[in-house]
Structure formats: structure tokens, C-alpha cells
Design a protein around this motif. Structure first.
Motif, PDB file in Angstrom:
ATOM      1  N   GLY A  74      -7.104   5.946  -6.280  1.00  0.00           N
ATOM      2  CA  GLY A  74      -6.946   4.892  -5.284  1.00  0.00           C
ATOM      3  C   GLY A  74      -8.185   4.051  -5.106  1.00  0.00           C
ATOM      4  O   GLY A  74      -8.112   2.919  -4.614  1.00  0.00           O
ATOM      5  N   PHE A  75      -9.328   4.594  -5.510  1.00  0.00           N
ATOM      6  CA  PHE A  75     -10.590   3.858  -5.359  1.00  0.00           C
ATOM      7  C   PHE A  75     -10.851   2.910  -6.521  1.00  0.00           C
ATOM      8  O   PHE A  75     -11.735   2.067  -6.456  1.00  0.00           O
ATOM      9  N   LEU A  76     -10.098   3.046  -7.595  1.00  0.00           N
ATOM     10  CA  LEU A  76     -10.256   2.148  -8.730  1.00  0.00           C
ATOM     11  C   LEU A  76      -9.687   0.775  -8.387  1.00  0.00           C
ATOM     12  O   LEU A  76      -8.570   0.665  -7.872  1.00  0.00           O
ATOM     13  N   ALA A  77     -10.432  -0.252  -8.700  1.00  0.00           N
ATOM     14  CA  ALA A  77      -9.998  -1.610  -8.360  1.00  0.00           C
ATOM     15  C   ALA A  77      -8.671  -1.960  -9.001  1.00  0.00           C
ATOM     16  O   ALA A  77      -7.875  -2.718  -8.432  1.00  0.00           O
TER      17      ALA A  77
ATOM     18  N   GLY B  59       0.806  -1.210   0.000  1.00  0.00           N
ATOM     19  CA  GLY B  59       0.000   0.000   0.000  1.00  0.00           C
ATOM     20  C   GLY B  59       0.840   1.261   0.000  1.00  0.00           C
ATOM     21  O   GLY B  59       0.568   2.211  -0.758  1.00  0.00           O
ATOM     22  N   LEU B  60       1.875   1.290   0.830  1.00  0.00           N
ATOM     23  CA  LEU B  60       2.708   2.488   0.925  1.00  0.00           C
ATOM     24  C   LEU B  60       3.567   2.679  -0.314  1.00  0.00           C
ATOM     25  O   LEU B  60       3.822   3.816  -0.729  1.00  0.00           O
TER      26      LEU B  60
ATOM     27  N   LEU C 131      -5.652  -1.030  -4.060  1.00  0.00           N
ATOM     28  CA  LEU C 131      -5.711  -0.630  -2.655  1.00  0.00           C
ATOM     29  C   LEU C 131      -7.023  -1.029  -2.003  1.00  0.00           C
ATOM     30  O   LEU C 131      -7.033  -1.511  -0.862  1.00  0.00           O
ATOM     31  N   THR C 132      -8.152  -0.839  -2.707  1.00  0.00           N
ATOM     32  CA  THR C 132      -9.433  -1.212  -2.108  1.00  0.00           C
ATOM     33  C   THR C 132      -9.542  -2.723  -1.958  1.00  0.00           C
ATOM     34  O   THR C 132     -10.090  -3.220  -0.974  1.00  0.00           O
TER      35      THR C 132
ATOM     36  N   ARG D 162      -5.191   4.602   0.309  1.00  0.00           N
ATOM     37  CA  ARG D 162      -6.276   4.763  -0.661  1.00  0.00           C
ATOM     38  C   ARG D 162      -6.696   6.224  -0.746  1.00  0.00           C
ATOM     39  O   ARG D 162      -6.800   6.810  -1.827  1.00  0.00           O
ATOM     40  N   GLU D 163      -6.914   6.854   0.399  1.00  0.00           N
ATOM     41  CA  GLU D 163      -7.341   8.247   0.417  1.00  0.00           C
ATOM     42  C   GLU D 163      -6.254   9.155  -0.151  1.00  0.00           C
ATOM     43  O   GLU D 163      -6.551  10.144  -0.838  1.00  0.00           O
TER      44      GLU D 163
END
Length: 689
Positions: free
Chosen positions: A422-425, A319-320, A429-430, A415-416
Motif C-alpha cells: 500500500g505504500f508503493l506509489a 481506496g476501499l 493509496l499514498t 494504505r495500512e
């Protein structure tokens, strides 16, 4: 090979901190080697395998297809993935318990569903047969489990009792006439639930049930129970179940429920390392105490918690890496230069969101390597004693909650930090956040595990007083009370304030010292444990009901003390790891990362330090201001620190971390630059006269 020439510290900056030459940088290759830990070759081999698209998750795939894909991948792993390392050589293994988990932790790069399904098959089902069974069980059941000829179910959890395994309702009653155990589900709440492989693929299960023989309940034991016909995949007579259905994540795993209606299995299907029943129905065990027998059995399965700790670290690193790489390329809002926008990682608040999480991820990774070493020491037999097993179980129970909660927070913030992208699959991240969600409650609910840690801390505190007579115990208690009273008066805070007046560097200098950070973190744990122990003293003379009520009244404090202990463990592991970094400039940068982690912990619990008189108000302000300086100091090295995790695009598979965002930004900048050079740019209305 080093990528940076080693350079010593050469000067001191205006905050009193060591300053390196201007061209200093993280030696990425060296730091990557340090981060690979005790099993570098095994981890790298697993990553190479996970770079193969055959193992990659297909985003948006329907659940039935996802499940079948993961089963196929599991069989590929059985053939190519060196997944038998922890098992005996005669079954194709190497007796390498730590190496087995190190490889397992890397599977999350491909698909966490594959990681957990492999954990169900080999880390739970096959490992239960191995650790809880004897040679007869190994010969009968391990070959099918290891080859995935028999997809297996680990049937411990029940709908009515999750973490409270000792209270499960399923029974295994011995029938002397037929020399069989009768597995039975007496009521609905005793259905086995949330079981991987149970809904579709599993053909056998290790079922945990209460062993009853000659009218005596000998507590929870494990039994090998066939559940489906291998040719038709229909449930066998007496076995029933259902699909758990769509979950919040990990939908490549066919979780389901099982129940048993007087299902008969041979006496020899009892996994009998810790308890057996003779043909005549006599119970035998090498461990006399039922309680110790139960905890010894469960202790052999601690590897699940160890592996989840490592898997959570991998998820946080992924994620990072995505968020910081994107933050170093994405531009937003005008800067002072004409036509230029600011890289979002240059914003102080963006650094505040991501870099402390990066520091904590480093700490969690170093702590996990220490946990993995302790696990391998015990399970290899090099240091297998009751005390070392208890220490291992406590360490795993402390770190698994800390790292899994941290991973969830990190993935959400990452994500934020990537906005709508970041919200796109496709940017993962989601999906990672959804898959990680259940890590907080399986292999032991996090809060329950921390309660176990808290009880161990109290027990250790009690043992430290055992050798003292009543007078000395009273003196220790009185000294502790006096110590608390001293800290809670203005005197200590006033001394700190006076010593800091006119020289903020002195206050910051003390806070960045290793000894100061250790003292503050250790003192918090010790004080919290002592306060709880003192509050619980009346329970020694109270009735069982009153004692339980008193303990319940202080449960929150106990869990918080356990969390403080886990944070201290991570900080200590980070501090010890600094000695393994041989490049001076890399070690200095990593020391700043450690300081950021330590001071972030102190800032997180600043109310406690202020209320308990450990910090003055002035010094408390210095904590936050020094964190801000550390963030600015670490900003130029942020990309190197995530690049050192060693992930390639085949592991990340996030378009926003592929360089595509940088290309878009460069194209936009070139467009406006050319427009300005040609004089074709429209005049903004506010400049138009």
C-alpha cells in the motif's frame, strides 16, 4: 439486468436477525445502478473518458512536467469532456448544474490534480463570472474562460485571511475621473495566496476586493483582472506574484500568490450582479443589507463545497475497492489446513478496520446524492428561495467536512491494510491520501464550516421558541432540565438492564430497529443543541465582549453538535436510499450495512450515551457485540459491495487490485502442494527427531 435471482427472507438466525437463503448475494448490477444516483449516464460517460490513458496521472513525474500535462488534459476536457453543462446554451452549455458536478466528481479516477484544476477553471473562475456577473460580463469574459483560451485564477483567499473572506485587505477603489477601479494590495498579509493557475498558467483572475467609492467601503465584491501578457506570459504592469512551490499533494496544479500595485481596470470589469457603480461613482445594489449581500454573493459559489463532498466519496470508494480486493487475495499466517494461509480479510480485526469505513462510505454517497439534488433544485431555479439557499448552504457545510475527513481516514487505513504494498506509489493509496489532504481546508476550513452549521442549529432552536411567551419558554427550559436529570439518574438505565436480562437478543433486536437508531441519533443532536443554547442564554444580556467570550468557551460543543447533525443526515439519507433497492436480498444486505453505520456511530459516541443515561451499561456492551455479528454477516459480501461501485482497472490502476496478488498466492499454494505431494518438502526442525 439482475445478476441474482430475487429471494425473500426465509428464517431467523440465533441472534434474532433475518436470515436469507444460503445462495443469496448482492445483485451487483442493480446496486451499481442505485449508486450511480441521479445522473447515471453522465457519470458513466465521464468514467469512460477517464479510462483513457491520455488523462491518467504518471506517478513520480517531475512537478513542472506534471503541471504541463494537467494543463494539456484540461484543454482536452474543454474539447471532449462536456464541461460546460452548467452554463447557458448560448455558451455551449445545458443549464444542467447537477449534471456538471456529477461529471466533475468522476475526474478523480484519472488524477485529482486534473479534477481540481478543472474545478478552478470552470467551477470557480468561470462560475464566478457567470453567477456574480451580468450579461455584459458573460459576453466579455465567459468564452475565453470556458474554452481555456484564458486560464483563470480564483483570487479570494489571502495569506492573512483564509476562511474569513469578509476581512480581506485587498481594495478596489473607484476613480471617477478615469472611470476605472484601482486594485491594490495594501500590505503583505493581503497577498492573494494558494491560488490554482496563479504560479504559471493563469492570464486573468477573478479578484475579490473591498469596493470603495466616494469614501465608502461597500464590502467584498469580485472583479475581472488581467494578470499576464498572453504572448509572453510575463506579469502585466503592477501585478506581481510567486510560486507556492512544492505542496503535500496536487502538484499538477500551479498554485501561487498574487499582489497588485494600483492596477487599473475598466469600471465594467466589476462583476455587477449584486452591486454596481455608476460612471459618476454612485454605488447601487438590489440588496440593501451589506451583510445579506455578502452572504448572497458567497452563496452562489456553494458548488465548490458540493463538488468536494462528491469527490471525497469517490476517493474513499477507490481506496476501499483497492484495500478490500487486496484483502480478499492476500494470504498471511497459517490456517488450520495444512499448507494453507489465511486470506487477511477473514481476520476479524481486518474486517473491523475496513467494513465500518465501507458502511460510512455508502452513507456518505447516499447523502451526497441528496445534496446534489438540493443543489440542482436551487441553481436550476425550480426551488430557488432564500430559505432553500440557506438550507443548501447548511447541508453543504455539514457534509463537506464529514466526507473529506472520512476520505482521509479511509485512505490511511486502506494504505495500512495493504501493508508495504500500500505504500508503493504504483498502488495509488499514498498519492490519493496526499492529494486529498488539502480538501479538509479548502473551499472552507472544515472546523469553520461546522461552526457555521452549529450556529444554524442554534438559530433554528431559537426560532422554535420564538412563538412562545416568556412563561412557556421557561416551562420548556424547565422540562428540558427535568428530562436531562431523569436520564442522568440510574432509573432509566436500570429499566433497560431489567428488560434485557436473560435475553441479549431482545437488546440487539431493539438496536437494529430503524426507529431505535433514529431516536438515539436524533436525541443526541437535539440534546446537545439545547444544552448549548441554555449555556449561551446569559449572552443575550451581556456585553459584546462577554458574549464573544461565552461563545468561545462553548465552541467545541457547538462543533461537536454540528458533527452529530451531519452524521444524522448521512444516516437518514442511507435509510431513505434503502427504499430504492428493489431486490429483496440486496436490500437486506444493504440494511445490514446501514445498521453497521448507525451502530458504529453509537459506539463512537458511547461515552455520551452512557454519561447522559441514554444507554445502560449492558445495552452498551450489546452495541459492540452486535457490530461484531454484523461484520461476520457482511464479510462474504464485502467484495460485491465494492464491486458495485463500478470501477474498472483503468480507474483503479493499482496492481495489487488487478488480480496479480491472487496469481502470486495461487502460484505459491500450487508450489507447496506439489512439494507435499511429491514428498520433497523439508521437515520442520521442531518435527525432526
Amino acid at each position: 439486468m439482475s445478476t441474482t435471482t430475487q429471494r425473500p427472507v426465509t428464517s431467523v438466525d440465533d441472534a434474532g436477525d433475518p436470515r436469507l437463503d444460503a445462495d443469496v448475494a448482492v445483485d451487483i448490477a442493480h446496486l451499481s445502478e442505485v449508486l450511480l444516483g441521479h445522473y447515471p449516464e453522465l457519470r458513466l460517460a465521464a468514467r469512460r473518458l477517464m479510462a483513457d490513458e491520455r488523462f491518467h496521472r504518471i506517478e513520480g513525474q517531475p512537478v513542472p512536467e506534471h503541471r504541463e500535462r494537467v494543463l494539456g488534459q484540461l484543454r482536452l476536457l474543454a474539447a471532449e469532456g462536456d464541461v460546460h453543462r452548467s452554463f447557458p446554451e448560448r455558451f455551449g452549455g445545458a443549464g444542467d448544474h447537477g449534471g456538471f458536478l456529477a461529471r466533475f466528481e468522476e475526474l478523480g479516477h484519472a488524477d485529482p490534480s486534473l479534477q481540481i484544476k478543472s474545478g478552478v477553471q470552470w467551477g470557480l473562475f468561470a462560475s464566478a463570472i457567470y453567477h456574480l456577473g451580468t450579461e455584459r460580463n458573460h459576453d466579455d469574459f465567459l468564452p475565453g474562460a470556458l474554452s481555456v483560451a484564458v486560464p483563470g485564477v480564483f483570487a479570494m483567499t489571502e495569506t492573512g485571511h483564509g476562511s474569513d473572506v469578509a476581512a480581506i485587505g485587498t481594495t478596489a477603489t473607484y476613480d471617477e475621473d478615469s472611470e476605472e477601479f484601482v486594485i491594490h494590495t495594501p500590505f503583505r498579509a493581503a497577498w492573494k495566496d494558494y491560488l490554482g493557475n496563479a504560479a504559471v498558467h493563469g492570464t486573468a483572475a477573478v479578484v475579490f476586493a473591498r469596493l470603495v467609492t466616494q469614501g465608502v467601503d461597500h464590502g467584498v465584491h469580485a472583479f475581472y483582472v488581467p494578470i499576464r501578457d498572453e504572448s509572453t506570459m510575463a506579469f502585466l504592469p503592477g501585478v506581481g506574484g510567486e510560486d507556492d512551490g512544492l505542496k503535500g499533494g496536487l502538484n499538477g496544479i500551479d498554485n501561487g500568490r498574487l499582489w497588485f500595485d494600483n492596477v487599473r481596470i475598466p469600471r465594467t470589469n466589476l462583476l455587477n450582479r449584486y452591486g454596481d457603480v455608476t460612471p459618476a461613482g454612485v454605488y447601487e445594489s438590489p440588496i440593501d443589507s451589506p451583510g445579506r449581500r455578502f452572504f448572497t454573493m458567497l452563496g452562489t459559489l456553494v458548488q465548490g463545497r458540493v463538488s468536494l463532498d462528491g469527490a471525497a466519496v469517490v476517493a474513499a470508494r477507490l481506496g476501499l475497492t483497492i484495500a478490500i480486493t487486496y484483502g480478499n487475495q492476500r494470504r498471511q499466517f497459517a490456517s488450520g489446513a495444512p499448507g494453507e494461509e489465511v486470506v487477511i480479510l477473514d481476520y476479524a480485526e481486518h474486517q473491523r478496520r475496513l467494513l465500518p469505513l465501507l458502511a460510512e462510505t455508502y452513507a456518505a454517497g447516499f447523502a451526497h446524492e441528496d445534496l446534489l439534488a438540493a443543489f440542482d433544485d436551487v441553481f436550476s431555479g425550480r426551488n430557488d428561495t432564500p430559505e432553500s439557499r440557506e438550507d443548501l448552504e447548511t447541508l453543504a457545510a455539514a457534509l463537506k467536512p464529514t466526507s473529506t475527513w472520512h476520505a482521509l481516514t479511509t485512505l490511511q487505513v486502506s494504505r495500512e491494510a495493504c501493508g508495504g504494498a500500500g505504500f508503493l506509489a504504483e498502488n495509488r493509496l499514498t498519492g490519493l491520501r496526499a492529494d486529498m489532504d488539502v480538501y479538509a481546508t479548502f473551499e472552507g476550513d472544515n472546523t469553520v464550516l461546522l461552526q457555521l452549521v452549529g450556529k444554524r442549529l442554534l438559530a433554528d432552536y431559537g426560532h422554535s421558541l420564538k412563538h412562545l411567551d416568556a412563561t412557556k419558554v421557561a416551562r420548556v427550559v424547565a422540562e428540558r432540565a427535568a428530562d436531562a436529570a431523569r436520564y442522568r439518574t440510574p432509573l432509566v438505565r436500570a429499566i433497560q438492564t431489567i428488560s434485557d436480562v436473560g435475553d441479549p437478543r431482545r437488546s440487539a433486536g431493539q438496536l437494529r430497529e430503524t426507529t431505535t437508531q433514529r431516536e438515539l441519533l436524533v436525541d443526541r443532536v437535539e440534546t446537545m443543541v439545547a444544552d448549548i443554547a441554555q449555556a449561551l442564554r446569559p449572552s443575550q444580556k451581556a456585553s459584546a465582549q462577554e458574549a464573544a467570550a461565552l461563545f468561545n468557551a462553548h465552541q467545541h460543543e457547538l462543533v461537536e453538535a454540528a458533527r452529530a447533525h451531519a452524521e444524522l443526515v448521512q444516516w437518514e439519507s442511507f435509510t431513505a436510499a434503502l427504499e430504492r433497492v428493489t431486490d429483496p436480498s440486496t436490500r437486506q444486505i444493504l440494511t445490514w450495512v446501514r445498521d453497521l453505520f448507525g451502530l458504529t456511530l453509537i459506539e463512537r459516541h458511547l461515552t455520551w450515551y452512557l454519561l447522559n443515561g441514554r444507554l445502560s451499561t449492558g445495552r452498551a456492551r450489546t452495541v459492540t457485540s452486535y457490530i461484531d455479528r454484523l461484520l461476520a454477516r457482511l464479510r462474504p459480501h464485502a467484495q460485491d459491495l465494492v464491486d458495485a461501485f463500478g470501477y474498472e482497472q483503468a480507474h483503479l490502476r493499482a496492481p495489487i487490485a488487478s488480480g496479480a496478488e491472487a496469481e502470486r498466492q495461487d502460484e505459491a499454494r500450487a508450489y507447496y502442494k506439489a512439494q507435499r505431494a511429491a514428498g520433497d518438502a523439508p521437515i520442520p526442525e521442531k518435527h525432526h527427531r
